[in-house]
Scaffold this motif. Structure first.
Motif, PDB file in Angstrom:
ATOM      1  N   TYR A 186      39.802  14.364  -4.483  1.00  0.00           N
ATOM      2  CA  TYR A 186      39.264  15.260  -5.652  1.00  0.00           C
ATOM      3  C   TYR A 186      37.842  15.154  -5.884  1.00  0.00           C
ATOM      4  N   VAL A 187      37.266  16.670  -5.915  1.00  0.00           N
ATOM      5  CA  VAL A 187      35.927  16.900  -6.301  1.00  0.00           C
ATOM      6  C   VAL A 187      35.991  17.743  -7.615  1.00  0.00           C
ATOM      7  N   LEU A 188      34.893  16.921  -8.321  1.00  0.00           N
ATOM      8  CA  LEU A 188      34.644  17.439  -9.750  1.00  0.00           C
ATOM      9  C   LEU A 188      33.547  18.595  -9.629  1.00  0.00           C
ATOM     10  N   THR A 189      33.775  19.817 -10.159  1.00  0.00           N
ATOM     11  CA  THR A 189      32.526  20.744 -10.040  1.00  0.00           C
ATOM     12  C   THR A 189      32.866  21.485 -11.366  1.00  0.00           C
ATOM     13  N   ASN A 190      31.744  22.798 -11.504  1.00  0.00           N
ATOM     14  CA  ASN A 190      31.981  23.643 -12.685  1.00  0.00           C
ATOM     15  C   ASN A 190      32.950  24.719 -12.224  1.00  0.00           C
ATOM     16  N   HIS A 191      33.580  25.391 -13.480  1.00  0.00           N
ATOM     17  CA  HIS A 191      34.339  26.481 -13.381  1.00  0.00           C
ATOM     18  C   HIS A 191      33.497  27.615 -12.701  1.00  0.00           C
ATOM     19  N   HIS A 192      32.262  27.967 -13.207  1.00  0.00           N
ATOM     20  CA  HIS A 192      31.566  29.046 -12.672  1.00  0.00           C
ATOM     21  C   HIS A 192      31.060  28.929 -11.283  1.00  0.00           C
ATOM     22  N   VAL A 193      31.084  27.672 -10.808  1.00  0.00           N
ATOM     23  CA  VAL A 193      30.836  27.490  -9.488  1.00  0.00           C
ATOM     24  C   VAL A 193      32.017  28.520  -8.615  1.00  0.00           C
ATOM     25  N   VAL A 194      33.228  27.862  -8.789  1.00  0.00           N
ATOM     26  CA  VAL A 194      34.192  28.524  -8.025  1.00  0.00           C
ATOM     27  C   VAL A 194      35.141  29.653  -8.789  1.00  0.00           C
ATOM     28  N   GLU A 195      34.551  30.049  -9.739  1.00  0.00           N
ATOM     29  CA  GLU A 195      35.147  31.208 -10.626  1.00  0.00           C
ATOM     30  C   GLU A 195      35.443  32.381  -9.627  1.00  0.00           C
ATOM     31  N   GLY A 196      36.618  32.993  -9.297  1.00  0.00           N
ATOM     32  CA  GLY A 196      37.032  34.179  -8.695  1.00  0.00           C
ATOM     33  C   GLY A 196      36.722  33.785  -7.228  1.00  0.00           C
ATOM     34  N   ALA A 197      36.606  32.815  -6.440  1.00  0.00           N
ATOM     35  CA  ALA A 197      36.487  32.551  -5.079  1.00  0.00           C
ATOM     36  C   ALA A 197      37.699  32.551  -4.574  1.00  0.00           C
ATOM     37  N   GLU A 198      37.560  33.529  -3.204  1.00  0.00           N
ATOM     38  CA  GLU A 198      38.724  33.414  -2.242  1.00  0.00           C
ATOM     39  C   GLU A 198      38.591  32.341  -1.314  1.00  0.00           C
ATOM     40  N   GLU A 199      37.345  31.995  -0.975  1.00  0.00           N
ATOM     41  CA  GLU A 199      37.077  30.997  -0.013  1.00  0.00           C
ATOM     42  C   GLU A 199      36.181  29.918  -0.622  1.00  0.00           C
ATOM     43  N   VAL A 200      36.577  28.673  -0.640  1.00  0.00           N
ATOM     44  CA  VAL A 200      35.674  27.616  -0.978  1.00  0.00           C
ATOM     45  C   VAL A 200      35.534  26.684   0.109  1.00  0.00           C
ATOM     46  N   SER A 201      34.260  26.357   0.638  1.00  0.00           N
ATOM     47  CA  SER A 201      33.960  25.177   1.532  1.00  0.00           C
ATOM     48  C   SER A 201      33.014  24.123   1.138  1.00  0.00           C
ATOM     49  N   VAL A 202      33.149  23.001   1.678  1.00  0.00           N
ATOM     50  CA  VAL A 202      32.244  22.007   1.222  1.00  0.00           C
ATOM     51  C   VAL A 202      31.726  21.524   2.331  1.00  0.00           C
ATOM     52  N   THR A 203      30.265  20.962   1.961  1.00  0.00           N
ATOM     53  CA  THR A 203      29.449  20.393   3.090  1.00  0.00           C
ATOM     54  C   THR A 203      29.226  18.824   2.631  1.00  0.00           C
ATOM     55  N   LEU A 204      29.613  18.077   3.335  1.00  0.00           N
ATOM     56  CA  LEU A 204      29.348  16.441   3.050  1.00  0.00           C
ATOM     57  C   LEU A 204      27.836  16.141   3.221  1.00  0.00           C
ATOM     58  N   ALA A 205      27.355  15.060   2.750  1.00  0.00           N
ATOM     59  CA  ALA A 205      26.159  14.615   3.059  1.00  0.00           C
ATOM     60  C   ALA A 205      25.992  14.310   4.667  1.00  0.00           C
ATOM     61  N   ASP A 206      27.106  13.824   5.503  1.00  0.00           N
ATOM     62  CA  ASP A 206      27.162  13.627   6.680  1.00  0.00           C
ATOM     63  C   ASP A 206      27.068  14.716   7.493  1.00  0.00           C
ATOM     64  N   GLY A 207      27.096  16.005   7.157  1.00  0.00           N
ATOM     65  CA  GLY A 207      27.095  17.172   7.742  1.00  0.00           C
ATOM     66  C   GLY A 207      28.403  17.872   7.920  1.00  0.00           C
ATOM     67  N   ARG A 208      29.415  17.298   7.706  1.00  0.00           N
ATOM     68  CA  ARG A 208      30.809  17.763   7.973  1.00  0.00           C
ATOM     69  C   ARG A 208      30.988  18.927   6.845  1.00  0.00           C
ATOM     70  N   THR A 209      31.731  20.014   7.413  1.00  0.00           N
ATOM     71  CA  THR A 209      32.086  21.261   6.501  1.00  0.00           C
ATOM     72  C   THR A 209      33.473  21.132   6.375  1.00  0.00           C
ATOM     73  N   LEU A 210      34.264  21.369   5.144  1.00  0.00           N
ATOM     74  CA  LEU A 210      35.701  21.164   5.055  1.00  0.00           C
ATOM     75  C   LEU A 210      35.841  22.363   3.988  1.00  0.00           C
ATOM     76  N   GLU A 211      37.285  23.101   4.489  1.00  0.00           N
ATOM     77  CA  GLU A 211      37.842  23.822   3.464  1.00  0.00           C
ATOM     78  C   GLU A 211      38.428  23.170   2.496  1.00  0.00           C
ATOM     79  N   ALA A 212      38.196  23.573   1.373  1.00  0.00           N
ATOM     80  CA  ALA A 212      38.631  23.239   0.100  1.00  0.00           C
ATOM     81  C   ALA A 212      39.905  23.756  -0.804  1.00  0.00           C
ATOM     82  N   GLU A 213      40.838  23.004  -1.274  1.00  0.00           N
ATOM     83  CA  GLU A 213      41.917  23.542  -2.006  1.00  0.00           C
ATOM     84  C   GLU A 213      41.579  23.694  -3.463  1.00  0.00           C
ATOM     85  N   PHE A 214      41.870  24.770  -4.086  1.00  0.00           N
ATOM     86  CA  PHE A 214      41.639  24.965  -5.358  1.00  0.00           C
ATOM     87  C   PHE A 214      42.926  24.100  -6.365  1.00  0.00           C
TER      88      PHE A 214
END
Length: 479
Positions: free
Chosen positions: A123-151
């Protein structure tokens, strides 16, 4: 970053910064002359690391704590397809040929920050306005990995959102109770300003319990002298032990984002963020409570008539039968001056407190009645969030009414929004549309769903709705 139009803009996209200054002074050194140079440290060759110790004194550093925190702070990227007007839409030649220009789309991209709070579940906490209306959300970790996120869910009224990423070798920041914070405590923020990548800033807690800021929904913010930059929304605000005490959400700048940081930033307290997060994970929605009363601000005339020493508080104008307020003994004419120890200056402050407190738990109200102070403890009951028009009146069949988002109420709006209209229904045939704002019923003001329901307790022979549509006011007769 989204500026909110007003004289002093609240710019949504924040992180906290500043400088933590730590002074190490030897007891045997003189402080009488401000121009006395400090004791010289051993010379350090260019390119060599800074020494860990100077004259036997360890140099203060946030690095050990940040080594634990930064792996849990992520960069969030969103994509959304947005329809745009085709410049050929009004071309007379195409119209003459009976052709229409095809609608165009563009891909809108935005960035923000988030913080992993549960490494086992992802689970990742963020702001509503960061993901509002998004069709795709991806997350990049500090170690460089990029992952698709589930809303998972979001709450626009507190600007809290929860997403989930695959739980594989994740780090998390522990959540602690922000109620123990004090003004002057040092805080550190980690986020993704301007998409540059992970950045650390620091500052102090400037104020607690900030509210009354137009356009930001329910408010109980931590204020800090932040180094504010766009893109840090949803980032972590931690104490010097590396524990999460807030989620950065907004900045204040009268000149707009181009004017830069002026040292006023806001974060959602971890206690509030955790409560909202738990509800979103369990049910996907957030339930808010109500006392079941109508209130007004205390005017000078009311204060004099009620013999009040202090011209503040929310005066009770009406108490709904069977409501928590009625069952606790609250009466019309009572003046509520505090709730759960929080000062109530007026009806807006009381409404804000109502929206933030958990449902099903008692609220300790301090009430002035006939010159005496009375303490009451009503238990908040769930607030209406939507109503089916057919249950109110047959003329409203096919319409669904929803509560107005709190962020719009903070801009001075009131009423009930039309959330859905069934095509061909009776409400649709009368001309009611989605997103109409119902502000009056038969020329009586309507402020919320409960008020609309009360107005329709006795079905009148005629029904005229006062609406705001596209910024214009008008009336619509329902048949």
């Amino acid at each position: 970053m989204r500026p909110i139009p007003q004289f002093a803009s609240i710019l949504v996209a924040a992180v906290v910064g500043g400088l933590v200054a730590v002074a190490c002074v030897r007891n045997d050194e003189s402080l009488s002359d401000p121009l006395v140079a400090p004791a010289r440290a051993a010379p350090v060759a260019m390119g060599s690391p800074l020494p860990a110790v100077v004259e036997g004194q360890p140099l203060p550093s946030l690095a050990p704590m940040l080594e634990r925190v930064t792996p849990a702070v992520v960069n969030i990227y969103t994509r959304q397809r947005v329809r745009v007007r085709n410049p050929l839409a009004d071309d007379p030649f195409l119209r003459m040929l009976g052709l229409r220009a095809l609608p165009q789309e563009r891909v809108a991209q935005s960035l923000g920050s988030g913080v992993i709070v549960d490494a086992q579940q992802g689970y990742v906490l963020t702001n509503h306005h960061v993901v509002e209306g998004a069709e795709e959300v991806s997350v990049t970790l500090a170690d460089g990995r990029t992952l698709e996120a589930e809303f998972i869910g979001s709450d626009p009224d507190t600007d809290v959102a929860v997403i989930r990423i695959p739980a594989d070798h994740l780090d998390a920041v522990p959540l602690v109770d922000s109620n123990s914070l004090r003004v002057g405590d040092f805080v550190v923020a980690v986020g993704n300003p301007f998409g540059l990548g992970q950045t650390v800033t620091s500052g102090i807690v400037s104020a607690l319990g900030r509210s009354g800021i137009r356009g930001l929904g329910y408010q109980n913010f931590i204020q800090t002298d932040a180094s504010i930059n766009p893109g840090n929304s949803g980032g972590a605000l931690v104490n010097l032990r590396g524990e999460l005490i807030g989620v950065n959400t907004a900045i204040f700048n009268p000149g707009g984002s181009r004017e830069g940081n002026i040292g006023i930033g806001f974060a959602i307290p971890s206690a509030l963020a955790a409560e909202v997060m738990n509800q979103l994970i369990e049910t996907g929605t957030v339930q808010r409570g109500t006392l079941g009363i109508q209130t007004h601000d205390v005017t000078p005339e009311m204060a004099e008539a009620l013999d009040l020493d202090d011209r503040r508080g929310a005066i009770v104008a009406a108490v709904r039968e069977g409501s928590p307020a009625a069952e606790s003994g609250l009466r019309s004419g009572d003046v509520i001056v505090s709730a759960n120890g929080q000062r109530v200056d007026g009806m807006a402050a009381l409404h804000n407190i109502e929206g933030l407190l958990p449902v099903g738990k008692p609220v300790v109200l301090e009430v002035v009645r006939d010159g005496e102070t009375v303490t009451l403890s009503p238990i908040l009951q769930p607030r209406l969030t939507e109503l089916d028009g057919a249950r109110l009146d047959p003329r409203l069949s096919g319409a669904r009414f929803v509560e107005l988002d709190e962020r719009y109420r903070q801009q001075g709006l009131a009423g009930v929004r039309v959330g859905a209209i069934e095509p061909g229904s009776r409400a649709a045939r009368s001309g009611l549309r989605v997103d109409d704002l119902v502000v009056r019923f038969n020329r009586r003001d309507v402020t919320d769903l409960d008020g609309l329901r009360r107005a329709l307790d006795t079905q009148p022979p005629q029904m005229v709705l006062g609406l705001v549509r596209g910024g214009r006011a008008g009336e619509l007769a329902m048949r």
